[in-house]
Enzyme design. Structure first.
Site, PDB file in Angstrom:
ATOM      1  CG  HIS A 132      10.978   2.547  -0.488  1.00 22.52           C
ATOM      2  ND1 HIS A 132      10.324   1.841  -1.486  1.00 22.52           N
ATOM      3  CD2 HIS A 132      10.113   2.581   0.563  1.00 22.52           C
ATOM      4  CE1 HIS A 132       9.128   1.483  -1.051  1.00 22.52           C
ATOM      5  NE2 HIS A 132       8.970   1.911   0.185  1.00 22.52           N
ATOM      6  CG  ASP A 195       1.717   2.738   2.638  1.00 21.18           C
ATOM      7  OD1 ASP A 195       1.732   3.979   2.537  1.00 21.18           O
ATOM      8  OD2 ASP A 195       2.381   1.992   1.894  1.00 21.18           O
TER       9      ASP A 195
END
Length: 446
Positions: A132, A195
């Site tokens: 990804h 994150d």
């Protein structure tokens, strides 16, 4: 910036996130709007009904937290002369403003490449060499977002955005300055990456568990850009300076420990929950049969066309029609008839045979059939969370030298054999009879 050029959007964790006009264009773009339809935790909502949050709001939260960290660590009173000399990206005010915008945009875009249902089957359902992060990189450099970068004042360089969004490990072909490495660490760093901060807080909130909570306010307030301590094994550069990195003041060390412990507890109690894992396995099996060539497309238009909505519709259709591809796998998901846990190695089993789980799986598969059994194994790689800590005496020391918690941080893992629920009773009886001999036999096999 004038107030009329600011937009506000409400985020359930961080109250209001303020966006300028360029950031709003990114928010309205196809790549970012697609994240409204990608579940943050895949099919975890089948286990924790509140876990229906999406990558969209997570990305907003990451941008907000990244901005907070940047503002804290680049305050004039938080920077030493040595750090200013090492990091020209933040020493000059014009450069500082530029890199703050890049950081916010990179944080906003860091998850654009996620597949439907996020991490459920990324490695198995992308062609070799793709993940990804690579898809994220392609989207950041794609035509639609490139037009936005070009229209910004000043224009934003897509290479800078890629570096901060995916980090040195996933952009190994790019050359990072020390400052760019530190800024990337703000987003994707192992110890203090925002994150991680956001997904722990957000996932804990939506699943209704307390494991992921920690004092992120205190942690962010005590973060600093520091050089490695003299005792560190890293070598100084030619100027005699050591590589800068994100660190923490001594007063924030307990908050840093709490973050890393929260990660362990969330992994062991939520992310690696056996029911959650078996749903991911069933979804992966379905997609392998249902997708063309068994993988998702990697061209940008093809990638943008796939969300959870299309996969959900396919699951529903396939589950009700035995002639459809992947019918058995989709039926198990839609009807909540997932495989049940048969065996998890005990400590005593592992002492006899470290591969006890795999040994049992091989024998169960042989006797009951490969379609009736699944094996799930995952173990975190051993990792030392070492980062600089600024003591009250204004010395930089290694975190592992003053924290007993970091030196004994447990590793999350899963080692589980699943079986078709219709065979569970029979399989348990079979296992009770044969387990001891299976483990010993496999352990003794050269």
């Amino acid at each position: 910036m004038l107030k009329k050029n600011l937009h506000e959007i409400r985020d359930p964790i961080h109250v209001f996130v303020r966006l300028d006009s360029t950031e709003r264009k990114v928010l309205d773009s196809r790549p970012f709007q697609r994240l409204r339809h990608i579940h943050q935790l895949g099919m975890t909502y089948l286990l924790y009904p509140g876990a229906t949050h999406r990558r969209f709001e997570h990305s907003l939260g990451v941008m907000e937290l990244a901005s907070r960290v940047f503002d804290v660590v680049t305050r004039p009173d938080a920077l030493t002369d040595e750090i200013r000399n090492l990091l020209p990206e933040i020493a000059d005010e014009d450069k500082r403003r530029y890199w703050r915008r890049v950081l916010r945009m990179a944080a906003l875009c860091h998850d654009l490449g996620h597949l439907p249902f996020s991490h459920a089957a990324e490695k198995e359902l992308l062609p070799e060499g793709w993940d990804h992060e690579k898809l994220t990189r392609e989207l950041i450099c794609g035509r639609e977002l490139q037009d936005i970068w070009d229209e910004a004042t000043p224009p934003l360089r897509n290479g800078d955005l890629v570096k901060l969004a995916v980090g040195p490990e996933k952009a190994a072909d790019l050359i990072f300055t020390p400052g760019e490495s530190v800024l990337a660490e703000i987003i994707v760093g192992d110890a203090f990456g925002v994150d991680r901060m956001d997904y722990l807080l957000r996932d804990s909130h939506h699943t209704g568990v307390a494991y992921g909570r920690f004092d992120h306010y205190r942690l962010i307030d005590t973060l600093r850009i520091l050089t490695a301590p003299p005792s560190d094994t890293s070598e100084p550069d030619r100027s005699g300076s050591r590589e800068p990195a994100l660190g923490v003041e001594e007063g924030g060390l307990q908050s840093a420990e709490a973050l890393l412990l929260a990660r362990y507890f969330m992994y062991s109690q939520v992310y690696l929950h056996p029911v959650r894992r078996i749903y991911d396995i069933h979804l992966r099996d379905f997609l392998r049969e249902w997708l063309s060539n068994g993988v998702f497309p990697t061209d940008l238009e093809g990638h943008l066309a796939w969300t959870d909505n299309e996969i959900g519709a396919a699951l529903s259709k396939s589950s009700g029609d035995s002639s459809q591809k992947g019918h058995e796998h989709s039926r198990r998901i839609v009807s909540h008839e997932h495989f049940k846990r048969l065996y998890v190695p005990s400590g005593d089993d592992l002492k006899i045979n470290p591969e006890a789980g795999l040994a049992v799986f091989s024998c169960v598969k042989h006797d009951f059939g490969s379609e009736k059994v699944r094996y799930d194994q995952y173990a975190e790689k051993g990792q030392v969370y070492e980062f600089p800590v600024l003591t009250q005496e204004n010395r930089s020391v290694s975190s592992t030298s003053i924290s007993q918690v970091l030196g004994s941080m447990p590793l999350a893992s899963v080692d589980c054999v699943f079986v078709d629920r219709k065979l569970l009773t029979k399989a348990k009886s079979w296992l009770a009879e044969h387990k001891a001999s299976i483990i010993r036999l496999e352990a003794e096999t050269p």
